[in-house]
Design an enzyme around this catalytic site. Sequence first.
Site, mmCIF file in Angstrom:
data_model
loop_
_atom_site.group_PDB
_atom_site.id
_atom_site.type_symbol
_atom_site.label_atom_id
_atom_site.label_comp_id
_atom_site.label_asym_id
_atom_site.label_seq_id
_atom_site.Cartn_x
_atom_site.Cartn_y
_atom_site.Cartn_z
ATOM 1 N N PHE A 1 0.834 -1.212 0.000
ATOM 2 C CA PHE A 1 0.000 0.000 0.000
ATOM 3 C C PHE A 1 0.871 1.267 0.000
ATOM 4 O O PHE A 1 0.850 2.058 -0.955
ATOM 5 C CB PHE A 1 -0.941 -0.070 1.211
ATOM 6 N N ASP B 1 9.804 -6.927 -3.892
ATOM 7 C CA ASP B 1 8.643 -7.364 -3.102
ATOM 8 C C ASP B 1 8.432 -8.859 -3.333
ATOM 9 O O ASP B 1 8.554 -9.327 -4.463
ATOM 10 C CB ASP B 1 7.386 -6.583 -3.559
ATOM 11 N N ASN B 2 8.141 -9.592 -2.284
ATOM 12 C CA ASN B 2 7.866 -11.034 -2.469
ATOM 13 C C ASN B 2 6.366 -11.315 -2.567
ATOM 14 O O ASN B 2 5.951 -12.472 -2.580
ATOM 15 C CB ASN B 2 8.494 -11.869 -1.344
ATOM 16 N N LEU C 1 10.589 -0.782 3.373
ATOM 17 C CA LEU C 1 9.193 -0.889 3.845
ATOM 18 C C LEU C 1 8.709 -2.325 3.935
ATOM 19 O O LEU C 1 7.601 -2.569 4.396
ATOM 20 C CB LEU C 1 8.253 -0.127 2.900
ATOM 21 N N SER D 1 7.443 -5.458 4.975
ATOM 22 C CA SER D 1 6.999 -6.037 6.247
ATOM 23 C C SER D 1 5.500 -6.300 6.160
ATOM 24 O O SER D 1 4.775 -5.559 5.485
ATOM 25 C CB SER D 1 7.240 -5.051 7.399
ATOM 26 N N ALA E 1 11.102 2.272 7.455
ATOM 27 C CA ALA E 1 9.698 2.486 7.811
ATOM 28 C C ALA E 1 9.419 1.767 9.121
ATOM 29 O O ALA E 1 9.072 0.597 9.146
ATOM 30 C CB ALA E 1 8.793 1.955 6.709
ATOM 31 N N TYR F 1 5.846 -7.895 15.790
ATOM 32 C CA TYR F 1 5.913 -6.670 14.993
ATOM 33 C C TYR F 1 6.599 -5.556 15.784
ATOM 34 O O TYR F 1 7.551 -4.931 15.308
ATOM 35 C CB TYR F 1 4.494 -6.256 14.601
ATOM 36 N N ARG G 1 -7.025 -3.754 7.347
ATOM 37 C CA ARG G 1 -6.975 -2.861 8.501
ATOM 38 C C ARG G 1 -8.374 -2.260 8.678
ATOM 39 O O ARG G 1 -9.262 -2.469 7.860
ATOM 40 C CB ARG G 1 -5.943 -1.738 8.256
HETATM 41 N N1 UDP Z 1 -10.666 -2.908 14.551
HETATM 42 C C1 UDP Z 1 -12.032 -3.130 14.703
HETATM 43 N N2 UDP Z 1 -12.670 -3.892 13.773
HETATM 44 C C2 UDP Z 1 -12.043 -4.433 12.692
HETATM 45 C C3 UDP Z 1 -10.652 -4.184 12.543
HETATM 46 C C4 UDP Z 1 -10.008 -3.429 13.489
HETATM 47 O O1 UDP Z 1 -12.655 -2.646 15.663
HETATM 48 O O2 UDP Z 1 -12.696 -5.107 11.879
HETATM 49 C C5 UDP Z 1 -9.966 -2.077 15.554
HETATM 50 C C6 UDP Z 1 -8.762 -2.757 16.172
HETATM 51 O O3 UDP Z 1 -9.130 -3.527 17.291
HETATM 52 C C7 UDP Z 1 -7.901 -1.555 16.550
HETATM 53 C C8 UDP Z 1 -8.224 -0.526 15.475
HETATM 54 O O4 UDP Z 1 -9.452 -0.940 14.893
HETATM 55 O O5 UDP Z 1 -8.297 -1.044 17.812
HETATM 56 C C9 UDP Z 1 -7.160 -0.415 14.408
HETATM 57 O O6 UDP Z 1 -6.920 -1.705 13.895
HETATM 58 P P1 UDP Z 1 -6.003 -1.941 12.620
HETATM 59 O O7 UDP Z 1 -6.087 -3.390 12.263
HETATM 60 O O8 UDP Z 1 -6.350 -0.986 11.552
HETATM 61 O O9 UDP Z 1 -4.510 -1.640 13.073
HETATM 62 P P2 UDP Z 1 -3.726 -1.185 14.388
HETATM 63 O O10 UDP Z 1 -3.924 0.278 14.517
HETATM 64 O O11 UDP Z 1 -4.246 -1.937 15.569
HETATM 65 O O12 UDP Z 1 -2.322 -1.549 14.078
#
Ligand code: UDP
Length: 340
Positions: free
Chosen positions: A36, A56-57, A96, A98, A137, A168, A211
């Site tokens: 991304f 990139d793999n 980047l 990861s 990053a 991570y 995400r």
């Molecule tokens: N989250 C959520 N529902 C989802 C996915 C994520 O409520 O379907 C919440 C997750 O628990 C976190 C926040 O959204 O508190 C951000 O999650 P993300 O996976 O984007 O990445 P993070 O900021 O945790 O690395």
Amino acid sequence: MTLIDSITRGDVEDAASGMGKAFEDANVLLTGGAGFVGSWLCDILIHLNARVTCLDNLSSGRISNIDHIQSERFTFVNQDVCRFETEERYDYILHLASIASPEDYEKRPDEALLSNSLGSYRVSEAARKGGSTILFASSSEVYGDAEVVPTPESYWGNVNPLGVRSCYDEAKRFGESLFMAYHRRYGVDVRIARIFNTFGPRMRADGAYARVVPRFITQALRDQAMTVYGDGSQTRSFCYIADTVKALLLQLVRKNARGDVLNIGDTCEVTILELAKKIRETVDSESEITFHPSRPDDPKRRCPDLTKVKKILGWTPKTSLSDGLDKTIEWFRVCTQDSP
Ligand code: UDP
């Protein structure tokens, strides 16, 4: 140009503006270039007339993020950064590569650990031998569940070293330490970016790669239940991708950013429940908001202190959450219509 590319085009030109000739004919290596954030950097660097090697793999990156780049200055190499060795001299390296999604790295913790440790070693060696300027990053995750919010770079962090996120968090902390070691011992010109939550077109919305922003948007577009983890009171601060990549490129070229670490993000902190409601309203969706168990060790609050980055780069994000969401939703709408 496809409709999808036309949505990102203006942002690419915007992010490239003001960079002058910094990357003109520069030889640049981008690891994770099909991801991304990486693919946005590929676009901007090609726009600025750099020669770009995208390594990139495809473990979480996608060819569809870069296959619109039709330039003889662009080379794609399908390889794991952990196996990367080169005799080539690069002016700039951006590391980047990861896994970035918590649900994904919890499934493949060894891969997250290795790309940020062994992978960081591979690119640090390339930078040492070739005299490259290198940007790592890193992530707001080095702060863990921060007790100081907004969080400045001087905060040392609150990380559970054995927890499910440690693959991570600790990997990024190791990476930072390795880059600083190369800087102190060998004089390598390193720059460390702690990237906070960023979002925009090209984020994955599928399965464990997703995400929160792309997941909520696609759920809302399909009128499906929106899945909030916990009670939704945890916060994040979301920075639009065009602002994020602009900051990364400025950090790479500014002399006063050498050997230093900067937070890159946005300060508009929102709860995850507020985010779900905002996306549902913007999409004009009938989705129900549903609540599910919290993720283990999920940070309760996250928001960067941007004082240092403002001072060093003169940068602050300029796209509001609403404007960034509008563009991202438009992109996902077009993608959803295009897919069978
Ligand atoms: N989250 C959520 N529902 C989802 C996915 C994520 O409520 O379907 C919440 C997750 O628990 C976190 C926040 O959204 O508190 C951000 O999650 P993300 O996976 O984007 O990445 P993070 O900021 O945790 O690395």
